[in-house]
Scaffold this motif. Structure first.
Motif, PDB file in Angstrom:
ATOM      1  N   ALA A 197      -2.501   0.790  16.120  1.00 11.26           N
ATOM      2  CA  ALA A 197      -1.593   1.738  15.468  1.00 11.26           C
ATOM      3  C   ALA A 197      -1.604   1.569  13.951  1.00 11.26           C
ATOM      4  CB  ALA A 197      -0.175   1.549  16.005  1.00 11.26           C
ATOM      5  N   TYR A 198      -1.904   0.372  13.487  1.00 11.17           N
ATOM      6  CA  TYR A 198      -1.930   0.109  12.044  1.00 11.17           C
ATOM      7  C   TYR A 198      -3.283  -0.440  11.602  1.00 11.17           C
ATOM      8  CZ  TYR A 198       3.030   0.995  12.376  1.00 11.17           C
ATOM      9  OH  TYR A 198       4.251   1.594  12.615  1.00 11.17           O
ATOM     10  N   GLY A 199      -4.341   0.165  12.157  1.00  8.05           N
ATOM     11  CA  GLY A 199      -5.687  -0.119  11.671  1.00  8.05           C
ATOM     12  C   GLY A 199      -6.451  -1.180  12.399  1.00  8.05           C
ATOM     13  N   GLY A 200      -5.768  -2.055  13.142  1.00  7.08           N
ATOM     14  CA  GLY A 200      -6.470  -3.122  13.840  1.00  7.08           C
ATOM     15  C   GLY A 200      -7.278  -3.980  12.878  1.00  7.08           C
ATOM     16  N   GLU A 201      -8.496  -4.289  13.259  1.00  8.59           N
ATOM     17  CA  GLU A 201      -9.329  -5.143  12.413  1.00  8.59           C
ATOM     18  C   GLU A 201      -9.849  -4.418  11.176  1.00  8.59           C
ATOM     19  OE1 GLU A 201     -12.679  -6.529  14.546  1.00  8.59           O
ATOM     20  OE2 GLU A 201     -13.285  -4.545  15.267  1.00  8.59           O
ATOM     21  N   ASP A 202      -9.720  -3.082  11.132  1.00  8.24           N
ATOM     22  CA  ASP A 202     -10.164  -2.319   9.964  1.00  8.24           C
ATOM     23  C   ASP A 202      -9.132  -2.317   8.843  1.00  8.24           C
ATOM     24  OD1 ASP A 202     -12.589  -1.617  11.146  1.00  8.24           O
ATOM     25  OD2 ASP A 202     -11.674   0.079  12.191  1.00  8.24           O
ATOM     26  N   GLY A 203      -7.917  -2.726   9.138  1.00 11.14           N
ATOM     27  CA  GLY A 203      -6.891  -2.775   8.114  1.00 11.14           C
ATOM     28  C   GLY A 203      -6.175  -1.458   7.920  1.00 11.14           C
ATOM     29  N   LEU A 204      -5.274  -1.454   6.970  1.00 10.63           N
ATOM     30  CA  LEU A 204      -4.400  -0.302   6.725  1.00 10.63           C
ATOM     31  C   LEU A 204      -4.393   0.019   5.236  1.00 10.63           C
ATOM     32  CD1 LEU A 204      -2.208   1.622   7.969  1.00 10.63           C
ATOM     33  CD2 LEU A 204      -0.541  -0.164   7.444  1.00 10.63           C
ATOM     34  N   SER A 205      -4.712   1.262   4.899  1.00  7.21           N
ATOM     35  CA  SER A 205      -4.747   1.676   3.494  1.00  7.21           C
ATOM     36  C   SER A 205      -3.366   2.125   3.034  1.00  7.21           C
ATOM     37  CB  SER A 205      -5.744   2.827   3.294  1.00  7.21           C
ATOM     38  OG  SER A 205      -7.056   2.398   3.552  1.00  7.21           O
ATOM     39  N   ILE A 206      -3.047   1.791   1.782  1.00  8.53           N
ATOM     40  CA  ILE A 206      -1.829   2.291   1.133  1.00  8.53           C
ATOM     41  C   ILE A 206      -2.299   3.327   0.121  1.00  8.53           C
ATOM     42  CG2 ILE A 206       0.215   1.676  -0.227  1.00  8.53           C
ATOM     43  CD1 ILE A 206      -0.043  -1.164   0.860  1.00  8.53           C
ATOM     44  N   TYR A 207      -2.055   4.592   0.402  1.00  4.88           N
ATOM     45  CA  TYR A 207      -2.680   5.662  -0.370  1.00  4.88           C
ATOM     46  C   TYR A 207      -2.106   5.798  -1.778  1.00  4.88           C
ATOM     47  CZ  TYR A 207      -4.618   6.850   4.153  1.00  4.88           C
ATOM     48  OH  TYR A 207      -5.286   6.794   5.351  1.00  4.88           O
ATOM     49  N   VAL A 208      -0.839   5.483  -1.937  1.00  2.00           N
ATOM     50  CA  VAL A 208      -0.209   5.573  -3.257  1.00  2.00           C
ATOM     51  C   VAL A 208       0.563   4.286  -3.500  1.00  2.00           C
ATOM     52  CG1 VAL A 208       1.393   6.856  -4.727  1.00  2.00           C
ATOM     53  CG2 VAL A 208       0.018   8.082  -3.034  1.00  2.00           C
ATOM     54  N   ARG A 209       0.434   3.718  -4.693  1.00  2.00           N
ATOM     55  CA  ARG A 209       1.163   2.479  -4.994  1.00  2.00           C
ATOM     56  C   ARG A 209       2.661   2.733  -4.908  1.00  2.00           C
ATOM     57  NH1 ARG A 209      -1.065  -0.946  -9.690  1.00  2.00           N
ATOM     58  NH2 ARG A 209      -2.408  -1.616  -7.981  1.00  2.00           N
ATOM     59  N   ASN A 210       3.373   1.797  -4.341  1.00  5.60           N
ATOM     60  CA  ASN A 210       4.811   1.952  -4.164  1.00  5.60           C
ATOM     61  C   ASN A 210       5.534   1.975  -5.507  1.00  5.60           C
ATOM     62  OD1 ASN A 210       4.903   2.033  -1.249  1.00  5.60           O
ATOM     63  ND2 ASN A 210       4.269  -0.100  -1.302  1.00  5.60           N
ATOM     64  N   GLU A 211       6.789   2.353  -5.467  1.00  3.34           N
ATOM     65  CA  GLU A 211       7.535   2.672  -6.683  1.00  3.34           C
ATOM     66  C   GLU A 211       8.547   1.588  -7.032  1.00  3.34           C
ATOM     67  OE1 GLU A 211       9.349   6.232  -5.398  1.00  3.34           O
ATOM     68  OE2 GLU A 211       7.481   7.392  -5.272  1.00  3.34           O
ATOM     69  N   PHE A 212       8.755   1.429  -8.335  1.00  2.00           N
ATOM     70  CA  PHE A 212       9.808   0.556  -8.836  1.00  2.00           C
ATOM     71  C   PHE A 212      10.643   1.364  -9.833  1.00  2.00           C
ATOM     72  CE2 PHE A 212      11.872  -2.718 -11.323  1.00  2.00           C
ATOM     73  CZ  PHE A 212      12.150  -3.702 -10.390  1.00  2.00           C
ATOM     74  N   PRO A 213      11.966   1.336  -9.731  1.00  2.00           N
ATOM     75  CA  PRO A 213      12.804   2.185 -10.587  1.00  2.00           C
ATOM     76  C   PRO A 213      12.524   2.004 -12.072  1.00  2.00           C
ATOM     77  CG  PRO A 213      14.126   1.178  -8.859  1.00  2.00           C
ATOM     78  CD  PRO A 213      12.767   0.547  -8.786  1.00  2.00           C
ATOM     79  N   GLY A 214      12.234   3.109 -12.747  1.00  2.00           N
ATOM     80  CA  GLY A 214      12.043   3.107 -14.187  1.00  2.00           C
ATOM     81  C   GLY A 214      10.712   2.587 -14.673  1.00  2.00           C
ATOM     82  N   VAL A 215       9.764   2.300 -13.753  1.00  5.26           N
ATOM     83  CA  VAL A 215       8.474   1.730 -14.137  1.00  5.26           C
ATOM     84  C   VAL A 215       7.351   2.562 -13.520  1.00  5.26           C
ATOM     85  CG1 VAL A 215       6.971  -0.291 -14.059  1.00  5.26           C
ATOM     86  CG2 VAL A 215       9.440  -0.588 -14.264  1.00  5.26           C
ATOM     87  N   ASN A 216       6.320   2.841 -14.320  1.00  9.74           N
ATOM     88  CA  ASN A 216       5.134   3.526 -13.810  1.00  9.74           C
ATOM     89  C   ASN A 216       4.206   2.458 -13.230  1.00  9.74           C
ATOM     90  OD1 ASN A 216       2.925   5.067 -13.218  1.00  9.74           O
ATOM     91  ND2 ASN A 216       2.492   5.701 -15.316  1.00  9.74           N
ATOM     92  N   THR A 217       4.306   2.225 -11.928  1.00 10.77           N
ATOM     93  CA  THR A 217       3.569   1.131 -11.296  1.00 10.77           C
ATOM     94  C   THR A 217       2.073   1.399 -11.202  1.00 10.77           C
ATOM     95  OG1 THR A 217       4.027   2.067  -9.105  1.00 10.77           O
ATOM     96  CG2 THR A 217       5.579   0.422  -9.954  1.00 10.77           C
ATOM     97  N   VAL A 218       1.654   2.638 -11.438  1.00 13.29           N
ATOM     98  CA  VAL A 218       0.222   2.952 -11.388  1.00 13.29           C
ATOM     99  C   VAL A 218      -0.516   2.299 -12.557  1.00 13.29           C
ATOM    100  CG1 VAL A 218      -1.481   4.822 -11.430  1.00 13.29           C
ATOM    101  CG2 VAL A 218       0.643   5.095 -10.151  1.00 13.29           C
ATOM    102  N   GLN A 219       0.163   2.157 -13.696  1.00 10.35           N
ATOM    103  CA  GLN A 219      -0.460   1.524 -14.857  1.00 10.35           C
ATOM    104  C   GLN A 219      -0.646   0.026 -14.598  1.00 10.35           C
ATOM    105  OE1 GLN A 219       1.967   2.375 -18.279  1.00 10.35           O
ATOM    106  NE2 GLN A 219       1.284   4.514 -18.404  1.00 10.35           N
TER     107      GLN A 219
END
Length: 323
Positions: free
Chosen positions: A145-167
């Motif tokens: 259900a969560y990728g098994g041995e292939d792993g799991l991709s996180i498509y967008v970096r998670n968010e932190f209030p007031g911070v652009n976490t993509v940078q």
């Protein structure tokens, strides 16, 4: 100001200055490299509570590192596709909530693992923590259900209030602040009555019990706190790579964390930071030359064990003065 304090300040400044300079020169790769150092340092700080203060040689801390990563990956995946987790509970892309879930999950799982493992000592403790970690590893491998041995991709970096976490620099600063907070926690624990009892349990559990303090309870709490800090590092690591896989749960990861502590200095405040810096530097410098860079890491580790028992911090700052 002691010599070790000066070295600690220099290490903290160096870890901060390198990514700031790299960002100013438009070199995001080095910012990401420094972020990896900060996260590995954080994971090793967690293990250092159990190993450095309590003498608990856990070979299963990869379980908590990976569980923290999967907490981040699963919550982010459900937030991205809008499907609830279970019982209508939604996913989330909020880093503070993900961190809280990772810490709570690792703490709750560490309690039964610690309750069983701490009834053993020495090599038996090492092997039983390894066994628990491998059980969780194979569960993740067989969880399609969560990728098994292939792993799991996180498509967008998670968010932190007031911070652009993509940078890259912004995300590094988040990791750096969390690392400094964890080091502050380690410093408080080491200097507290709890820390004194934990170190006494490491040196002579029978004498500690004779004065009315149960060594088992002290060690169990330390083991759980250690797991929670390492789990938090796992959540940050998953966000850094935007990917989580069973490799985060592998025994190789547990060995890597122990290596970081030995390289930097067991029980030293900034030992994990020094160890992570040295480890990543060796990996980056020698990894581009040869695929067998671990051979040279092994030689360095052998030299530290034989001639510098205090690790890099011991060479730079001398013998530790704390108890």
């Amino acid at each position: 100001m002691s010599r070790e304090t000066i070295v600690n300040i220099l290490l903290a400044f160096l870890l901060l200055a390198i990514p700031l300079g790299a960002s100013a020169m438009g070199e995001p790769f080095y910012v990401t490299l420094a972020t990896r150092i900060a996260i590995l340092s954080l994971a090793a700080v967690g293990l250092n509570i159990a190993l450095g203060l309590g003498g608990l040689v856990s070979f299963g801390h990869a379980a908590f590192f990976g569980l923290g990563g999967y907490a981040a990956g699963i919550l982010a995946t459900h937030a991205f596709d809008g499907a609830p987790l279970f019982a209508g509970i939604p996913g989330t892309a909020s880093m503070p909530i993900i961190w809280l879930v990772a810490v709570v999950v690792c703490g709750l799982i560490a309690l039964p693992i610690g309750t069983i493992s701490l009834r053993t000592t020495g090599v038996y403790f090492i092997m039983i923590t390894l066994a628990f970690a491998q059980m969780i590893y194979y569960f993740a491998v067989s969880w399609p259900a969560y990728g098994g041995e292939d792993g799991l991709s996180i498509y967008v970096r998670n968010e932190f209030p007031g911070v652009n976490t993509v940078q890259p620099l912004s995300y590094f600063l988040i990791c750096y602040v969390v690392l400094m907070a964890a080091l502050g926690l380690f410093w408080l624990l080491r200097g507290s009555r709890f820390g004194a009892a934990l170190q006494a349990a490491r040196q002579n559990a029978t004498r500690l019990a004779a004065v009315g303090i149960a060594p088992f309870n002290i060690r169990l709490i330390a083991f759980a706190v250690s797991a929670m800090v390492t789990g938090l590092a796992g959540a940050l690591f998953a966000d850094l790579n935007k990917f989580v896989s069973p490799s985060m749960l592998s025994w190789h990861m547990s060995g890597e964390l122990i290596v970081l502590i030995i390289l930097g200095g067991k029980g030293r405040l900034f030992g994990p930071v020094a160890g992570a810096m040295l480890y990543v530097l060796i990996e980056y410098a020698l990894g581009g030359i040869t695929e067998r860079w671990q051979f040279f890491l092994g030689l360095i580790l052998l030299g530290v064990v034989l001639f510098a028992r205090g690790g890099l911090l011991g060479l730079l700052a001398g013998k530790a003065r704390h108890g």
